[in-house]
Motif scaffolding. Sequence first.
Motif, PDB file in Angstrom:
ATOM      1  N   ILE A   1       0.837  -1.193   0.000  1.00 35.67           N
ATOM      2  CA  ILE A   1       0.000   0.000   0.000  1.00 35.67           C
ATOM      3  C   ILE A   1       0.879   1.254   0.000  1.00 35.67           C
ATOM      4  O   ILE A   1       1.781   1.386   0.824  1.00 35.67           O
ATOM      5  CB  ILE A   1      -0.945   0.029   1.221  1.00 35.67           C
ATOM      6  CG1 ILE A   1      -1.829  -1.218   1.231  1.00 35.67           C
ATOM      7  CG2 ILE A   1      -1.804   1.290   1.212  1.00 35.67           C
ATOM      8  CD1 ILE A   1      -2.740  -1.308   2.444  1.00 35.67           C
ATOM      9  N   HIS A   2       0.614   2.122  -0.960  1.00 34.02           N
ATOM     10  CA  HIS A   2       1.293   3.414  -1.025  1.00 34.02           C
ATOM     11  C   HIS A   2       0.238   4.510  -0.893  1.00 34.02           C
ATOM     12  O   HIS A   2      -0.954   4.227  -0.875  1.00 34.02           O
ATOM     13  CB  HIS A   2       2.026   3.574  -2.362  1.00 34.02           C
ATOM     14  CG  HIS A   2       3.040   2.501  -2.639  1.00 34.02           C
ATOM     15  ND1 HIS A   2       4.334   2.567  -2.215  1.00 34.02           N
ATOM     16  CD2 HIS A   2       2.925   1.309  -3.284  1.00 34.02           C
ATOM     17  CE1 HIS A   2       4.989   1.481  -2.595  1.00 34.02           C
ATOM     18  NE2 HIS A   2       4.157   0.697  -3.242  1.00 34.02           N
ATOM     19  N   GLY A   3       0.688   5.745  -0.818  1.00 35.82           N
ATOM     20  CA  GLY A   3      -0.260   6.857  -0.742  1.00 35.82           C
ATOM     21  C   GLY A   3       0.045   7.900  -1.801  1.00 35.82           C
ATOM     22  O   GLY A   3       1.171   8.384  -1.884  1.00 35.82           O
TER      23      GLY A   3
ATOM     24  N   ASN B   1       4.223  13.221  -3.084  1.00 34.95           N
ATOM     25  CA  ASN B   1       4.952  12.306  -2.199  1.00 34.95           C
ATOM     26  C   ASN B   1       4.148  11.038  -1.997  1.00 34.95           C
ATOM     27  O   ASN B   1       2.927  11.061  -2.093  1.00 34.95           O
ATOM     28  CB  ASN B   1       5.135  12.938  -0.813  1.00 34.95           C
ATOM     29  CG  ASN B   1       6.211  14.000  -0.791  1.00 34.95           C
ATOM     30  OD1 ASN B   1       6.798  14.329  -1.821  1.00 34.95           O
ATOM     31  ND2 ASN B   1       6.449  14.538   0.371  1.00 34.95           N
ATOM     32  N   CYS B   2       4.838   9.975  -1.645  1.00 31.41           N
ATOM     33  CA  CYS B   2       4.132   8.797  -1.143  1.00 31.41           C
ATOM     34  C   CYS B   2       3.807   9.087   0.310  1.00 31.41           C
ATOM     35  O   CYS B   2       4.669   9.502   1.072  1.00 31.41           O
ATOM     36  CB  CYS B   2       4.995   7.553  -1.266  1.00 31.41           C
ATOM     37  SG  CYS B   2       4.159   6.084  -0.623  1.00 31.41           S
ATOM     38  N   SER B   3       2.548   8.900   0.683  1.00 29.91           N
ATOM     39  CA  SER B   3       2.141   9.292   2.035  1.00 29.91           C
ATOM     40  C   SER B   3       1.853   8.090   2.923  1.00 29.91           C
ATOM     41  O   SER B   3       1.270   8.227   3.983  1.00 29.91           O
ATOM     42  CB  SER B   3       0.899  10.188   1.953  1.00 29.91           C
ATOM     43  OG  SER B   3      -0.148   9.484   1.321  1.00 29.91           O
ATOM     44  N   GLN B   4       2.242   6.910   2.468  1.00 31.35           N
ATOM     45  CA  GLN B   4       1.964   5.714   3.258  1.00 31.35           C
ATOM     46  C   GLN B   4       3.271   4.952   3.432  1.00 31.35           C
ATOM     47  O   GLN B   4       3.918   4.610   2.437  1.00 31.35           O
ATOM     48  CB  GLN B   4       0.944   4.841   2.514  1.00 31.35           C
ATOM     49  CG  GLN B   4       0.626   3.529   3.174  1.00 31.35           C
ATOM     50  CD  GLN B   4      -0.278   3.716   4.375  1.00 31.35           C
ATOM     51  OE1 GLN B   4      -1.258   4.443   4.311  1.00 31.35           O
ATOM     52  NE2 GLN B   4       0.078   3.088   5.482  1.00 31.35           N
ATOM     53  N   LEU B   5       3.649   4.709   4.683  1.00 34.22           N
ATOM     54  CA  LEU B   5       4.909   3.998   4.929  1.00 34.22           C
ATOM     55  C   LEU B   5       4.896   2.668   4.176  1.00 34.22           C
ATOM     56  O   LEU B   5       4.018   1.839   4.391  1.00 34.22           O
ATOM     57  CB  LEU B   5       5.105   3.758   6.424  1.00 34.22           C
ATOM     58  CG  LEU B   5       6.431   3.076   6.781  1.00 34.22           C
ATOM     59  CD1 LEU B   5       7.614   3.930   6.383  1.00 34.22           C
ATOM     60  CD2 LEU B   5       6.497   2.746   8.252  1.00 34.22           C
ATOM     61  N   CYS B   6       5.861   2.505   3.257  1.00 33.77           N
ATOM     62  CA  CYS B   6       5.774   1.363   2.353  1.00 33.77           C
ATOM     63  C   CYS B   6       7.088   0.608   2.239  1.00 33.77           C
ATOM     64  O   CYS B   6       7.205  -0.305   1.431  1.00 33.77           O
ATOM     65  CB  CYS B   6       5.325   1.848   0.980  1.00 33.77           C
ATOM     66  SG  CYS B   6       6.398   3.111   0.292  1.00 33.77           S
ATOM     67  N   GLY B   7       8.065   0.965   3.041  1.00 35.30           N
ATOM     68  CA  GLY B   7       9.330   0.245   2.976  1.00 35.30           C
ATOM     69  C   GLY B   7      10.498   1.190   3.148  1.00 35.30           C
ATOM     70  O   GLY B   7      10.336   2.363   3.473  1.00 35.30           O
TER      71      GLY B   7
ATOM     72  N   SER C   1      12.546   2.792   1.299  1.00 29.26           N
ATOM     73  CA  SER C   1      12.677   4.063   0.581  1.00 29.26           C
ATOM     74  C   SER C   1      11.341   4.781   0.419  1.00 29.26           C
ATOM     75  O   SER C   1      11.118   5.494  -0.563  1.00 29.26           O
ATOM     76  CB  SER C   1      13.349   3.853  -0.779  1.00 29.26           C
ATOM     77  OG  SER C   1      14.742   4.025  -0.651  1.00 29.26           O
ATOM     78  N   HIS C   2      10.483   4.625   1.396  1.00 34.34           N
ATOM     79  CA  HIS C   2       9.210   5.353   1.387  1.00 34.34           C
ATOM     80  C   HIS C   2       9.445   6.853   1.183  1.00 34.34           C
ATOM     81  O   HIS C   2       8.762   7.507   0.405  1.00 34.34           O
ATOM     82  CB  HIS C   2       8.484   5.100   2.706  1.00 34.34           C
ATOM     83  CG  HIS C   2       7.486   6.127   3.083  1.00 34.34           C
ATOM     84  ND1 HIS C   2       6.352   6.354   2.338  1.00 34.34           N
ATOM     85  CD2 HIS C   2       7.447   7.022   4.102  1.00 34.34           C
ATOM     86  CE1 HIS C   2       5.652   7.336   2.907  1.00 34.34           C
ATOM     87  NE2 HIS C   2       6.303   7.755   3.963  1.00 34.34           N
ATOM     88  N   ALA C   3      10.462   7.375   1.879  1.00 38.62           N
ATOM     89  CA  ALA C   3      10.735   8.813   1.785  1.00 38.62           C
ATOM     90  C   ALA C   3      11.374   9.178   0.447  1.00 38.62           C
ATOM     91  O   ALA C   3      11.463  10.352   0.097  1.00 38.62           O
ATOM     92  CB  ALA C   3      11.630   9.262   2.938  1.00 38.62           C
ATOM     93  N   ASN C   4      11.838   8.173  -0.291  1.00 40.75           N
ATOM     94  CA  ASN C   4      12.440   8.434  -1.602  1.00 40.75           C
ATOM     95  C   ASN C   4      11.482   8.046  -2.710  1.00 40.75           C
ATOM     96  O   ASN C   4      11.878   7.562  -3.764  1.00 40.75           O
ATOM     97  CB  ASN C   4      13.739   7.638  -1.759  1.00 40.75           C
ATOM     98  CG  ASN C   4      14.770   8.048  -0.736  1.00 40.75           C
ATOM     99  OD1 ASN C   4      14.911   9.224  -0.439  1.00 40.75           O
ATOM    100  ND2 ASN C   4      15.486   7.074  -0.194  1.00 40.75           N
ATOM    101  N   MET C   5      10.205   8.207  -2.457  1.00 39.20           N
ATOM    102  CA  MET C   5       9.202   7.830  -3.439  1.00 39.20           C
ATOM    103  C   MET C   5       8.396   9.070  -3.782  1.00 39.20           C
ATOM    104  O   MET C   5       7.254   9.231  -3.379  1.00 39.20           O
ATOM    105  CB  MET C   5       8.323   6.720  -2.864  1.00 39.20           C
ATOM    106  CG  MET C   5       7.426   6.084  -3.892  1.00 39.20           C
ATOM    107  SD  MET C   5       6.579   4.664  -3.215  1.00 39.20           S
ATOM    108  CE  MET C   5       5.263   4.534  -4.432  1.00 39.20           C
ATOM    109  N   ARG C   6       9.045   9.963  -4.483  1.00 37.81           N
ATOM    110  CA  ARG C   6       8.411  11.250  -4.786  1.00 37.81           C
ATOM    111  C   ARG C   6       8.101  11.340  -6.277  1.00 37.81           C
ATOM    112  O   ARG C   6       8.599  10.550  -7.068  1.00 37.81           O
ATOM    113  CB  ARG C   6       9.355  12.376  -4.362  1.00 37.81           C
ATOM    114  CG  ARG C   6       9.640  12.361  -2.881  1.00 37.81           C
ATOM    115  CD  ARG C   6      10.329  13.640  -2.453  1.00 37.81           C
ATOM    116  NE  ARG C   6      11.754  13.605  -2.728  1.00 37.81           N
ATOM    117  CZ  ARG C   6      12.682  13.222  -1.846  1.00 37.81           C
ATOM    118  NH1 ARG C   6      12.327  12.809  -0.663  1.00 37.81           N
ATOM    119  NH2 ARG C   6      13.962  13.235  -2.163  1.00 37.81           N
TER     120      ARG C   6
HETATM  121 CU1  CUA Z   1       5.294   4.194  -1.271  1.00 39.87          CU
HETATM  122 CU2  CUA Z   1       5.551   5.125   0.859  1.00 39.87          CU
END
Ligand code: CUA
Length: 409
Positions: free
Chosen positions: A185-187, A220-226, A228-233
């Motif tokens: 799940i991503h956001g 941004n990805c707004s759902q903790l997904c792994g 590199s969640h913070a590197n998912m822009r």
């Molecule tokens: Cu995809 Cu956080």
Amino acid sequence: MLNTIQDRSRGIRGRAGRLGVLAAVPLLTLLSGCQQTRQSLSIGDFASAYNREIWWMSLWAIALSIIIFIGVSYALFYTVNKFREDKHDAAPAQFHGNNRLEVALVVVPVLIVFGLSVLAVKSLAVVNAVDAQAPKIDVLARQFWWNFSYPAATAAAGGTVTNGNEMIMPAKQGVTLTITSGDVIHGFWAPNIGGQRAAMPAVNKVWTVDSDRAGAYQGNCSQLCGASHANMRYKVVVLEQDRYASTVSAMQAYRAPEPAPGSAEARGYALFMQGKASTRAQACAACHRVQGTTAAGAAGPDLSFFGTRRTLGAGMWEAMTEERWEDEQAAEQLHAWLKHAPVVKPGALMPRYDGGDYMIQGKVQKGGTLTDTEIDDIAAYLRSLRLPEAADYWRDTPVQGAPTAGGSQ
Ligand code: CUA
């Protein structure tokens, strides 16, 4: 009695004053947040119908709450003052059995709650509206990148026009997104064009967003997904309608340029398509698509317009101007990325090409080896994958929230 009514009421006024100041602080913070036009993640961007609706709904809800707060406070202080013990000798009269009062005490709160619900339900209807007639974009979230494809735009070279990590959309009209995920799940969250939507595997979320103002906005990805969640822009690039139409047409007509024989691009192209079996370096084409070539991989982002893009590694690096994109730093970042993506971006599924180990789903993988020159050849090929000048959607596009002179890491 030292504690007189005057003393107490002065105390109450003082306390009320302090409460007022405390209440004003978050309100002022909220208001000032909306004036920072350069802020990348602005929830107060009135260019989008979604944000306008949320803003007005919040304003109504806050105004109603203030009225209720004043009413209740007044009733409380009035009662406390009027029925204070030192004014009366006898026990106060009871209102048990006073039907009118009891009914009022039930009906008034019900009306208040109902009023607030009507506001909320009306707003939900507006922000969740789906315009079936609007241009469509399919949004696919993966660990840790995005693909944006245009189902109505079939490429002359075959397949559907798709761009990785940069979504272009027309201004002043709704765009209907179909959001899904290929793994966890991503956001999806680009605050300037609306709120958040979860991107879930096997679920298609359909949602219409819009913006009145051309420009590039942060997503941004707004759902903790792994890792590199913070590197998912990603970037949302809003173009005026005619420019959007011509850009999509150019994307449809696009075929990856054929590299001149003997050039760095040609060597890069060969490595891209075949890899290097002698050192176990996997072919890029196994995971990436390039429109107009036989590269049709779907495990990684579409690279058809890589040379036109201004972001790398799903927004890990930005080079928001032509000069930045051509300068040495951008070249070094691209080199590092191609050489060992999982080193510079934790959890990236791209292989290492420096011979090192990396992990995929808990299993150790051994990367193949490419020389620095070979990596630069691939970089040269990737940079040659650009749309015609006129279809460069970054040209003259005001970038919100990123210094135009600087790349960032
Ligand atoms: Cu995809 Cu956080």
